[in-house]
Design an enzyme around this catalytic site. Sequence first.
Site, PDB file in Angstrom:
ATOM      1  CE1 TYR A 144       1.687  -9.884   1.529  1.00 17.31           C
ATOM      2  CE2 TYR A 144       1.035  -8.619   3.446  1.00 17.31           C
ATOM      3  CZ  TYR A 144       1.803  -8.760   2.313  1.00 17.31           C
ATOM      4  OH  TYR A 144       2.665  -7.765   1.977  1.00 17.31           O
ATOM      5  CD  GLU A 145      -4.222 -11.593  -2.361  1.00 18.68           C
ATOM      6  OE1 GLU A 145      -4.408 -10.601  -1.630  1.00 18.68           O
ATOM      7  OE2 GLU A 145      -5.136 -12.160  -2.971  1.00 18.68           O
ATOM      8  N   GLY A 146      -3.398 -15.578   0.441  1.00 20.24           N
ATOM      9  CA  GLY A 146      -3.361 -17.033   0.247  1.00 20.24           C
ATOM     10  C   GLY A 146      -1.963 -17.522   0.554  1.00 20.24           C
ATOM     11  CD  GLN A 153      -1.108 -18.409  -3.879  1.00 19.84           C
ATOM     12  OE1 GLN A 153      -1.361 -18.470  -5.079  1.00 19.84           O
ATOM     13  NE2 GLN A 153      -1.818 -17.681  -3.048  1.00 19.84           N
TER      14      GLN A 153
END
Lengths: 259, 620
Positions: free
Chosen positions: B441-443, B448
Amino acid sequence: MKSLVCLKQVPDTETQIKVNADGSGIVTDGIKYVINPYDEFSVEEALKLKEKFKAGEVVVLSIGPDRCVEAIRTALAMGADRGVHVCDEAVNNGDPFVMAQTLAAASGNIEYDIIFCGHRAIDDDFAETGAMLAELLKIPQITLVTKIEVSADKKTITCERDIEGGKETVESPLPCVVSSQKGLNEPRYASLPGIMKAKKKPVDKKTFADLGLTPDAKLVSKNFSMPGSRQAGQKFEGMEPQEVAKTVVQALRSEAKVI
Amino acid sequence: MANLLVDERDAKFVLYEQLNIEELCEAETYSEFSREMFDMVLEAAQKLAEKELAPTNVEGDTVGVKLENGNVSVPPSFHSAYQKYCEGGWAALPISPDHGGQGFPNVMYIATMELFVSANQSLMMYPGLTIGSARLVQLYGSEEQQRMYMDKMYTGEWCGTMCLTEPQAGSDVGALRTKAVKRPDGTYSISGGKIFISAGDHDLTENIIHMVLARIEGAPAGTKGISIFIVPKFRYDDAGNLVDNDVSTMAVEKKMGIHGSSTCALNFGEKDNCIGYLLGEENQGMKIMFNMMNEARLSVGVQGLAQASTAYMHALKYAKERFQGPEISTMKDPTAPKVPIIQHPDVRRMLMWMKSVTEGIRALLYYAAYCEDRIHAAKTPEESAKYQGFLDILIPICKAWGSDMGFRVTELAIQVHGGYGFCREYPVEQFMRDCKIASIYEGTNGIQALDLVGRKIGYKQGLLFKSIVAETGALIKSAKKNYRLKDIVEPFETARNHLIEVTRYFGLKSITEDFMTPILYASPYLELFGDVAVGFMLLWQAVVADRRLEELYGDAKADTEEKKAELLKSNRSAAFYRGKVASAEFFANTILSLASGKARAIMSGERSAIDLPEESFALV
Ligand SMILES: Cc1cc2nc3c(=O)[nH]c(=O)nc-3n(C[C@H](O)[C@H](O)[C@H](O)COP(=O)(O)OP(=O)(O)OC[C@H]3O[C@@H](n4cnc5c(N)ncnc54)[C@H](O)[C@@H]3O)c2cc1C
């Protein structure tokens, strides 16, 4: 309600203790120090009394080297109002009597309705300082306290204390010395706003000379040593249960000599 | 052994001896603080983590969240732990006092988060998302929105969420379909479905404030047409009462880990009665989210760090206690005494890998947070820009390298435990399961890597990269003066040169028609970059630790190997610094020395992964 809390900084129970090379003490490098757990109960109880009576003061009094300020500040972060720190080479490692003498002298300038001591300090385990302090101040003491009730006029205190197999309820006039036992309360945690405020609360530093006393130690500690390492246990295998029982009993009697 | 969450000696080493964060207190912004206060904060955080948060971690895993009659409940023990967390004021530690926080430096926030998350990652999801969403209101909300929502979020009285993901819009946020229709009073009617929303519903707090990404009717397609809305679970009606705002929980996911964190499918506006309040301006949603990204990604990196940290501590303890087999030199003698497994070289190798990698991630993440503080404390715009540059380029590495390598540390912890590690009786398998989500999650970590390669290294003609090159170059130069560090400096310098070479290679490729190569190799590149970034941290630490160690040897007149060995046994500080130097040596020779192979693999430009016809992968 005005409380004076005597507080000691001790090595964390989880720190591995090592005796130094000449046996004169423990290796202090890298040790983590905390408030003596029994003294944490004291701080909490003092704060509760102040909250209950909606007035008063909680003063924390500690003897020890410079690092003791950390313990005092932590108590201030929990909510205590101010600290008194007696820091003097001559007493930092004093025996219980010297500690009691010093506490008694330092308490002279502090107003209190009650003095809290921990039932014992977990480092040297003497469990004597509180009792001596009460004697020196000529006020009553109630030890091993697990519950406290203070009368509305703040003149008497009723405590529940641990005794073998049960509880005893004791009443005493105030001021008196109370020694805190596990079960008294659940100490609160230092909060962030508390930590911010603690920084601004006063801590008075005093030397032995300020108190006008000469230490009068009753005890000389000669040597520290680690307990011997435990011997490996014995296993009795491959026998019938009756036989095992017999062998174990024999071993307990003739080898371990415990029965 | 002290606590099994974080090696506090190492955390303090990073804070005070490597980064020297006391210097921050010289700046006006942090002038209220001191080392003494930082110590108290760490102490208090550790106590809370150990005594209140950690004991609820197993129940979080085994009981998990429950959805009943449309309402989600958290594991029962979470309630009091959360309450204690909020009572302590932890919910707003790094937030400025102007907004009701304590204003501590971010590096202290990250250090305390490491403790809390290592104690209970699931529980920490709730306050973690809350502080993130409240910050959005702080930065972009109106005065009224701040009073109405932010204040209650910074005390933890209400929680927050981030609602981006939809079934067709995961990595591709721009594909989202949740709709907003402007109402005559200026508010918006929200309708649509979100999935995978962490803390989407629960009973920790009476209200939940969702930050919902949605498209206003008629707005452009893709990321340009996204706006962000405050959508409370209960909204205030005209009379000031909290009324239901038509947000319903359709499902909670059954997951591999973080069972105590609710991951919800939410429907907005099923009854056409869900009102959203625009945050900032229309169509600025992505821009607003971008401003939050560094913090959010760093926090996810901390999850990798925290799980690695506690996994290492547990593995180390176990390795000292578990007896199995004799020492290698007496292998053939059946009567030889059995030894604790920490005496077996392969176990030591695993522990050393875990130690050096965990300490490396810790240093890197704390450093990133510290860069943020230096931005706030900067005296000149140049200084601020310098640290902003470090932060921007390091963030994807903190997030991806931190979570990937953190996961590997948790995996090794299981290996150290042998069969017991695979069993529920020991906690390490939970650490690994809980940790895994951090790479997703969070990219995702793939995203990234694209951020690093596509955006960060080319930014302003490679300015950010050049500043990292300069900073590491300066360290190499000074470290070279110390011959004892030779075996660390050399592999580091070589690895750094490989990274520079690969980066140039990418630069060239990106302006030819072969621009696919950097994209294809973005993840291996991020790994190499992470190796070098962590190598940088560990070399820096070795410089400090070696100096201290030599001082201690000197003080103790330990001038022979025997005397030094003696001192390491009896002196905790000496043993610690020796361990720091060893972490750097091990990392340099075991991980950084692979850089040449990694660089070669990337620059092979080998394309089978993209050229291969899909039919040739396999028939599925
Ligand atoms: C436990 C949990 C909690 C979550 N919490 C939240 C939350 O609070 N709020 C929220 O909004 N979302 C949340 N999510 C959603 C999460 O952010 C997404 O799962 C994630 O962004 C990936 O999206 P996806 O699952 O649709 O995977 P996909 O986007 O389908 O990705 C699948 C794979 O394809 C790769 N991929 C996709 N696109 C590209 C590309 N362009 N280039 C290269 N590779 C690509 C990905 O890296 C990945 O390996 C959560 C998810 C989980 C599992």
